[in-house]
Design an enzyme around this catalytic site. Structure first.
Site, PDB file in Angstrom:
ATOM      1  N   GLU A 705       0.876  -1.180   0.000  1.00 52.50           N
ATOM      2  CA  GLU A 705       0.000   0.000   0.000  1.00 52.50           C
ATOM      3  C   GLU A 705       0.900   1.213   0.000  1.00 52.50           C
ATOM      4  O   GLU A 705       1.705   1.378   0.925  1.00 52.50           O
ATOM      5  CB  GLU A 705      -0.861   0.021   1.262  1.00 52.50           C
ATOM      6  CG  GLU A 705      -2.041  -0.910   1.242  1.00 52.50           C
ATOM      7  CD  GLU A 705      -2.994  -0.633   0.110  1.00 52.50           C
ATOM      8  OE1 GLU A 705      -3.017   0.512  -0.395  1.00 52.50           O
ATOM      9  OE2 GLU A 705      -3.698  -1.563  -0.288  1.00 52.50           O
ATOM     10  N   CYS A 739      -2.737   8.326   4.254  1.00 53.77           N
ATOM     11  CA  CYS A 739      -2.547   8.157   2.811  1.00 53.77           C
ATOM     12  C   CYS A 739      -3.840   8.434   2.066  1.00 53.77           C
ATOM     13  O   CYS A 739      -3.840   8.778   0.891  1.00 53.77           O
ATOM     14  CB  CYS A 739      -1.978   6.794   2.476  1.00 53.77           C
ATOM     15  SG  CYS A 739      -2.789   5.477   3.344  1.00 53.77           S
TER      16      CYS A 739
END
Ligand code: FDA
Length: 949
Positions: A705, A739
């Site tokens: 990720e 994020c």
């Protein structure tokens, strides 16, 4: 209105209407909303008109007239003088009024100040006008004394953008500062002021504000009132407390008993969050509670002034009868009704000689939409007295029957209270309920845990193997002199020793039944819950996360354990394959071997725990390398997992810096790497893991990720009341260090200026401070390096855009970076393309929504994205155009919940399936198909020999 689907579509259209620009827009929205619906003939005819010349204009005119008429039915006027005149007319015909200035939930200091200014003008206009009204003894006296002629009703959420339980101190202070001069003026002019009650979350704050203001000596002569909502299960306690407080006051405070206008919101919100709803769940119970409270309110006659506000004749009559039974004169209280609702009841109340006060809202359509929609909902609800009596003509005998509460207390949709699942008897997965900050006990518990954590001596975080010295320190980002933990730095040798041990432990762990491994996760979930406050406090301290964000993170950690445990058991039953007669086929999943987990600091608990739990439950052993900024949290999560029943060497902790991670990635016995972090490191891991190495036992699978440069696109027709808080939370929550955070805001030309101004003002109102305090909304960034990088970037921002707002009012100590908004950003510049991971929002203007989508998608990243639009067609278009792994419509783009919004990006934002989703565990498994011929001597036996089933 009898068709719930059509009703919902109509409300949605009405809600959007004020934001629509012209006939084409109106017809497009009508079509989008009613496509596929069983629309009535008049609506179909209106839509068909959209195709003939001039037809759109006709359809639009009809829609506008209907909505204006509806608004005029419920709203008395727009300007103070006009309203004062209309109220004078009502007085002449025998009704008093209380005027409510429409608008609620402001998002900036400027909006709050504007509301206060308009409120002051209203008080002045009513005060001046009321002197000229002819005497009306019933309306201006009760048995206690004089009652002001004029009155206003206030929604306190309009008076501060931070009126929230966590920011209560500031919110109440701000509202008080704005209200005080207005109330002084009201006291001098003889205007009474009612505090409306809104959602449960704000109840305690509203009560606190009311008391604080009325206790001021300069407001000694103010006639103040507050609302009590009968649908609340704790209403009787509140009434008692209010009466105790009011005892002996010179002017008895007034209490308006209502049933409560936010039933849908309260029940939906409680169900979505897994909270016990604060309201009664059946209409009979609310009605019965209203009657009991009415009687109790009469019992305080003289200490409190009572008002009963309901359109329900049975409820009104009950209040009157109780009053008479308690020998309270009919003039000793007032009856209140809403402007434009149940008109025949207004007439009846007046004719029966009661003091009637009509609650009359004033203002514009857009700020008034929430009020209008509440009234529409109410008038058309299945349970509504107004609908039964005035729309359906139900008999009075039936409607006047005593309320019948359901025997067993009803349950809200989807609430499961706090049941805890047990292995072998698992309830369906439900996300962990977030903290209920409005409950004082919750705040107290967290406050104690936070204070205890901040008073603690540094922790020591050792490696699972080897004798690495404690050469690393994590510190409090809001006070970098203070060490939170001393941690080991593992060298290559100790990392290799751990991976070797993990490889040796792997076979036995994989051989354990899946249910046994799932049980470890469930025990870990229970331990996380039990230590919730303590873990939250540690997250607050070690990475500088505000309370609400840290709470959400602990919930997410629990959710990963609960969700993956269940998903693992499903996988254990085998994949979907066919077995023809005579053959038994099984698709099974086995752990790959050793998993290296390399975790970030921004979700120091949830992300490493999620990756680790997924690897462990599927039968892998794990070596975890936490971020160097957050070893203490990692130490706690490893302890929790080990204590939940992991055998030795199945999970090992390898604290350290970049080299530690590199040693882990390069070890040939590693089969899976689960990584979350920056794009640079992620891509380097993919490359290293892909290098040829003949010593490797398998092709390494990388689940990574990485970053995002996430955009929110706001359409012409968006509801800015929805946009502003959602964008601000998405961009500045945890100082932009998620994020999923919004770093680009794309505004269509039509709403650009209004949206930009409101967003900027809302950012100005954010509380920046040390996360140790409950009211902090934006804390520091993680470390000196991030601080230097972001401050440098902000200094260069004016070369690629216009700095609209840069906050400099920051604490002196700590790595604080002021929330910043930059507009007119060059779409090709670094500010538009690079992930900054800080509290910086770049704003872009585009001619229309389609151009906005193109701009948003023009990025190497595709993690999260958001759109705000009320066009069904545009929602579909956004899903087509945008590549983001998570697309959010009309809501914040952060805060993905396990099992609801499986999380993960595309393009350079990540590789692999989404965390917290049904496919995630598969990445940690090797699939194997076992096909067994079950035919023996022409006889097809159905005995299974395959390993698991
Ligand atoms: P009715 O008898 O039809 O009752 C409807 C009410 O029952 C709903 O509003 C809800 O409270 C409750 N209900 C509906 N379905 C239910 C279910 N399944 N289970 C349990 N309860 C259910 N409201 C508020 O929250 N804050 C305020 O400040 C005010 N102020 C105000 C002033 C004045 C003058 C009036 C007349 C009303 C208010 N209200 C209010 C609104 C009030 O709370 C209420 O929404 C309406 O008056 C409708 O309720 P009635 O008693 O009139 O009708």
């Amino acid at each position: 209105m009898t068709d719930p689907d059509l009703r919902a579509r109509l409300f949605r259209f009405v809600d959007t209407f004020p934001a629509l620009a012209g006939p084409a827009d109106v017809v497009e929205h009508l079509r989008g909303e009613f496509a596929g619906a069983a629309a009535p003939w008049w609506l179909r005819a209106g839509l068909a008109l959209g195709d003939v010349p001039g037809g759109r204009r006709v359809t639009t005119a009809v829609a506008r007239r209907s909505i204006d008429r509806m608004a005029r039915q419920f709203v008395i006027g727009t300007e103070p003088e006009e309203v004062a005149e209309a109220v004078g007319g009502m007085w002449a015909s025998g009704s008093a009024a209380t005027v409510d200035l429409l608008g609620e939930h402001t998002h900036s200091d400027a909006e709050a100040a504007r509301y206060a200014t308009r409120l002051a003008a209203l008080v002045d206009a009513l005060g001046a006008a009321s002197n000229r009204w002819a005497p009306r003894p019933v309306l201006e006296h009760d048995d206690i004394g004089p009652v002001p002629r004029a009155s206003v009703s206030v929604k306190v959420s309009a008076l501060s953008p931070v009126l929230h339980p966590l920011t209560a101190g500031r919110g109440v202070e701000q509202a008080q500062t704005l209200l005080l001069p207005i109330l002084e003026r009201a006291a001098a002019l003889g205007v009474s002021v009612w505090f409306d009650m809104e959602r449960y979350e704000e109840k305690a704050l509203t009560q606190a504000l009311f008391r604080r203001l009325l206790e001021r000596p300069e407001l000694d002569m103010l006639h103040g009132g507050i609302v009590l909502q009968g649908y609340l299960r704790d209403a009787a306690d509140d009434l008692e407390a209010l009466a105790r407080w009011a005892t002996g006051r010179r002017i008895p405070p007034a209490v308006r008993l209502v049933k409560g206008a936010y039933w849908d919101t309260e029940t939906v919100e409680a169900a979505a969050r897994g909270w016990d709803p604060p309201v009664h769940l059946d209409k009979g119970a609310t009605d019965a509670a209203f009657e009991e409270l009415a009687d109790a309110l009469h019992s305080y006659h003289g200490t409190l002034r009572a008002a009963f506000a309901t359109h329900n004749l049975r409820s009104l009559a009950a209040a009157v009868v109780d009053g008479r039974r308690r020998a309270v004169p009919d003039t000793g209280y007032e009856l209140q009704l809403l402007y434009g609702m149940a008109e025949p009841v207004h007439v009846a109340v007046r004719q029966a000689g009661f003091r009637l006060r009509v609650y009359a809202p004033m203002g514009e359509l857009i700020p008034g939409m929430a009020y209008l929609v509440r009234r529409l909902l109410e008038n058309t609800a299945n349970e509504s007295f107004v609908r039964h009596r005035f729309a359906e003509g139900e008999s009075l005998d039936k409607l006047l029957a005593p309320p019948m509460p359901a025997k067993a207390p009803g349950r809200g949709p989807e609430t499961n209270g706090h049941r805890r699942p047990h292995p072998g008897d698992l309830a369906p997965y439900r996300p962990e309920p977030p903290a209920q900050w409005h409950l004082p006990a919750v705040i107290e518990e967290i406050a104690m845990a936070v204070e205890a954590e901040f008073g603690r001596a540094p922790r020591q975080v050792r490696a699972s193997r080897g004798s690495a010295g404690l050469a690393l320190s994590s510190v409090d980002p809001a006070d970098p002199e203070v060490v939170v933990a001393h941690a080991a730095v593992c060298d290559e040798a100790s990392v290799h020793a751990m991976v070797d041990a993990a490889a040796a432990a792997s076979g036995a762990w994989r051989a354990r039944p899946m249910a046994e491994r799932a049980a470890v996760l469930l025990r870990a979930a229970a331990a996380l819950r039990a230590r919730r406050a303590e873990l939250l406090a540690l997250v607050v301290r070690e990475v500088g996360k505000p309370w609400a964000d840290a709470d959400a993170e602990v919930c997410e950690a629990v959710d990963y354990c609960e969700y993956y445990a269940r998903r693992a058991l499903e996988l254990d039953a085998g994949g979907a394959v066919q077995s023809p007669p005579g053959e038994d086929n099984l698709l099974r999943y086995r752990g790959r071997g050793v998993c290296a987990v390399i975790a970030p600091w921004n979700f120091p608990l949830a992300i490493p725990l999620g990756m680790t739990a997924a690897a462990l439950v599927t039968g892998n052993t794990v070596v975890l390398k936490p971020a160097e900024q957050s070893p203490a949290v990692a130490g706690e999560l490893v302890r929790i997992l080990l204590e939940s029943g992991l055998p030795e060497d199945v999970l090992q902790l390898a604290p350290g810096a970049g080299e530690t991670g590199a040693a882990l990635v390069d070890h040939p016995a590693v089969d899976v790497i689960a990584f979350t972090g920056s794009r640079e490191v992620g891509l380097a891991i993919v490359e290293r893991a892909g290098r040829r190495d003949d010593r490797r036992g398998s092709v390494v699978r990388v689940v990574a990720e990485m970053g995002g440069k996430n955009a929110v696109v706001v359409d012409d027709d968006a509801d800015l009341d929805q946009v502003v808080p959602a964008v601000v939370a998405s961009a500045f929550g945890f100082a932009g260090q998620k994020c999923s955070a919004a770093s680009r805001l794309v505004l269509t030309d039509r709403i650009h200026d209004a949206a930009l101004e409101r967003v900027t003002e809302a950012v100005r109102a954010l509380v920046v401070g040390p996360p140790r305090r409950p009211d902090t909304q934006v804390g520091p960034v993680i470390d000196a390096e991030a601080h230097a990088r972001l401050t440098g970037a902000l200094q260069r921002a004016s070369s690629v855009g216009t700095v609209q707002l840069a906050r400099h009012d920051l604490p002196e100590v700590g790595w604080f970076v002021g929330p910043t908004v930059v507009t007119d950003v060059d779409p090709t510049s670094w500010l538009a393309t690079d992930e900054l991971f800080g509290p910086v929002l770049a704003v872009f203007g585009v001619p229309d929504f389609a151009a906005g989508l193109r701009l948003a998608d023009d990025s190497p990243y595709a993690l999260t994205a958001g759109v705000f639009t009320r066009s069904a067609h545009h929602v579909r278009m956004a899903a087509e155009v945008l590549h983001a792994g998570n697309l959010y419509v009309n809501r914040a783009i952060t805060g993905a919940v396990v099992g609801r919004q499986p999380f993960g990006g595309n393009r350079l934002s990540g590789v692999g399936s989404k965390a917290g989703g049904p496919d995630y565990l598969l990445q940690f498994c090797d699939p194997q198909v076992v096909s067994e011929n079950t035919v023996r001597q022409g006889f097809a036996a159905t005995v299974h020999h395959t390993p698991t089933r």
